[in-house]
Design an enzyme around this catalytic site. Structure first.
Site: not given
Length: 685
Positions: A473-474
């Site tokens: 995600h990051e």
């Protein structure tokens, strides 16, 4: 950082250019005492630049007004980016004191710019005749910024707007520092084998490392790092210890004394509501969502309500099965929030023959970093070369040079993966520098910050599947910054609508769940053997397991966020805990589940305004990401080159060149529906 004063050594921020690799801040030479003088000089320089633009006797034009605004403030951006990245990821009392002093001053400085009548007169006088499409977009964004800051208000209202901005900056800083104090101040020491009951080897190793770092060698400890406390709640068979750990986790920010955040929340909500009223909006939520893809608070509420009912039904069915399992286990008490994760894991083992302790050895941190890099290479042609000699603000930070498929270096990526007391909780992407071409090609410096638990002695960090998803995600956010391809800083990277910014990050998570990615990169940390096909099949089959719980804890937080900022009582003063309880009663929140982020520690919403009235955006973006990944499925290849090229052109590389609806339509050919989201979460009828 060393404890030197600015008088003892030259201030690195006085140097016009840093000769470090990629112009990284020379962290080893920067002391806390350097920051306030650096801010002082940078602010004075920016004020002079703004005065020159506002007082320019020539007729207002794009180049001498809006273009000049984009070029101004470079020194301030450099010191601010360095300071605030460290304030979140590696702070100390000296930096916290600087932050308390600087945050309100920066807010007043910003207000002085956007409330400057001469400057606004010039900005509003710039016409769009002869401008390129990108210049028209920049003009539009500046005019909107000025209006939303209060440029068209009367003198008295402008003065009040500036005071509100300054005070909100103080409150947000204090909220964040209070939360960090509560998180770093808690430790549950585990004494003896009884306290360790149920904990698998990887968790014992992480707890041992946590205790050692806190001065208790030979012992074990649980801290409030999510990657440590959540597995403790999963595996510990000591219900009393689970309750103690869980209680500390959910009561962050409401423990009384100097670190209690309740009064801060009440004042924050009052000031936000007042500012919205001054700007002519019925609520703060209406103000914030006016410039989003949703377009209105009603649209955001509608999405949350559409998802809430099926999620709650699913969660109630999950609760009944967990309660039955607890009774089998001899527990006579009703299922409590500190029981849910424990019995959910027990049920997952029973229904899917899946044990988190069986999965984690195949998800070492290094393997998941390489999985994220390899996915970026296959989608966008990127390559990553680690730099071992680059400056870093903590010894554990790693740096990679990022190159495009033709070998052109497009940026620098930093990874800061482990929890420590000097770092706030959670995971995030930020930048030390954003991409632009206004002053010549400027490559971005992007950082991902995590809070993973370290492994034991001579053991790597092993991730849960949720941890691995967080890493992907990051990194999706990081790619949004690294692939940015615009001219003007105001449009670069993640500077997009709040409910569009999560699309690149949440979409990237999908590749982690693809069998061909896991077959390549999910390898046992000791043997190097790939994850067995049987385990892989069981892992993927369980993707929607416990999704009622996950959706309810998230959606409840998003609903409370909007309720708080829609409330007509906000300006008069709200008791945050009473209001939270009332909001949860209204929606029928299951007693066995708590909000993912309760109000006193809701950092997304109260440690600044990034997600205030906007926590719904994760779900809004999930509607987009579920539909967007279907584009690859429809192409018959999850790495389809043509689809990936459209994705890079219109989403990852486009910044804010166009509004979110136009950007998504340019990629997908249409706007999405909620169907793929409900199927992804297992909530479809």
């Amino acid at each position: 950082m060393r404890g030197v004063t600015a008088e003892h050594e030259p201030n690195p921020f006085s140097e016009p250019v840093w000769t470090t690799p990629h112009g990284l801040p020379p962290f080893e030479r920067i002391a806390p005492a350097h920051y306030e003088p650096a801010f002082e000089r940078a602010l004075a320089q920016h004020v002079a630049e703004i005065e020159a633009i506002a007082g320019n006797p020539e007729p207002a034009a794009f180049a001498n007004t809006i273009g000049a605004l984009e070029r101004s403030g470079e020194a301030l951006r450099r010191v601010s980016a360095t300071f605030f990245n460290l304030a979140g990821s590696h702070t100390n009392p000296d930096l916290q004191a600087v932050e308390r002093a600087v945050a309100p001053r920066l807010a007043r400085h910003g207000s002085a710019i956007y409330l400057n009548p001469d400057l606004w007169a010039r900005v509003s006088a710039v016409c769009e005749d002869g401008l390129t499409d990108e210049e028209k977009r920049v003009r539009e964004r500046y005019r909107l910024r000025f209006r939303r800051a209060g440029a068209e208000l009367g003198a008295e209202a402008k003065e009040r707007m500036a005071a509100i901005a300054s005070r909100l900056a103080e409150l947000g800083t204090q909220f964040s520092q209070n939360l960090l104090a509560d998180e770093s101040g808690f430790m549950l020491e585990l004494s003896g084998e009884d306290d360790l009951a149920g904990l698998p080897p990887f968790l014992r190793a992480a707890a041992s490392r946590a205790a050692e770092e806190r001065g208790l060698p030979g012992s074990h400890a649980v801290t409030l790092s999510r990657s440590l406390i959540e597995p403790f709640l999963v595996f510990s068979t000591r219900r009393d210890l689970r309750e103690r750990a869980y209680g500390a986790w959910i009561r962050r920010g409401e423990n009384g004394g100097e670190t209690d955040n309740r009064a801060i929340i009440t004042e924050t909500l009052r000031l936000r509501a007042e500012r919205a009223r001054l700007l002519g909006y019925p609520s703060y939520a209406a103000f914030r969502l006016d410039d989003t893809m949703a377009g209105s608070a009603e649209a955001a509420v509608g999405l949350l309500e559409e998802v809430w009912a099926p999620a709650r039904r699913r969660a109630e069915a999950e609760r009944d099965r967990l309660q039955a399992l607890a009774h089998e286990d001899g527990q006579t008490a009703d299922l409590a929030p500190w029981d849910w994760r424990h019995y959910a894991e027990r049920l997952r083992r029973r229904e899917h023959a899946l044990d988190e302790g069986e999965i984690k050895p195949y998800l070492p941190l290094e393997g998941m970093i390489q999985a994220a890099f390899d996915t970026a290479q296959r989608l966008f042609g990127l390559s990553f070369t680690e730099l071992t000699e680059a400056p870093r603000y903590h010894p554990e930070v790693r740096a990679w040079e990022v190159a495009d498929r033709d070998g052109t270096v497009i940026g620098l990526f930093l990874g800061d993966y482990f929890a420590r007391p000097s770092k706030r909780s959670g995971a995030w992407m930020s930048g030390f520098r954003s991409q632009e071409r206004l002053s010549g090609p400027v490559t971005p410096i992007i950082v991902n910050v995590m809070n993973f638990a370290k492994g034991g002695e001579d053991e790597p960090a092993l991730l849960s599947f949720d941890d691995a998803r967080t890493l992907f995600h990051e990194f999706g956010h990081a790619l949004h910054g690294l692939l940015s391809n615009v001219t003007y800083p105001i449009l670069a990277g993640t500077a997009v609508a709040g409910d569009f910014v999560e699309l690149p990050s949440q979409l990237y998570e999908h590749w982690l769940e693809q069998p061909e990615v896991l077959r390549t990169h999910a390898r046992h940390y000791r043997t190097g053997e790939p994850m067995p096909e049987d385990l892989l099949a069981r892992l993927l089959a369980a993707r929607t397991f416990n999704q009622g719980f996950a959706t309810v804890e998230y959606t409840a937080s998003a609903i409370v966020d909007l309720d708080l900022h829609l409330s007509p009582e906000a300006e008069g003063g709200i008791d945050p805990l009473a209001f939270e309880a009332q909001s949860l009663r209204r929606i029928g929140m299951p007693a066995e589940i708590a909000m993912r982020h309760r109000t006193p520690h809701f950092q997304h919403v109260f440690a600044g305004e990034g997600y205030a009235s906007g926590y719904y955006s994760y779900l809004w973006s999930e509607v987009l990401d579920a539909d967007a990944f279907d584009a690859f499925r429809e192409a018959g290849d999850i790495f389809d080159p043509a689809t990936a090229e459209r994705l890079r052109t219109y989403v990852y590389g486009a910044g804010n060149l166009r509004d979110a609806r136009s950007a998504y339509t340019a990629f997908r050919g249409r706007l999405p529906s909620t169907g793929p989201l409900l199927r992804k979460r297992g909530l479809a009828a």
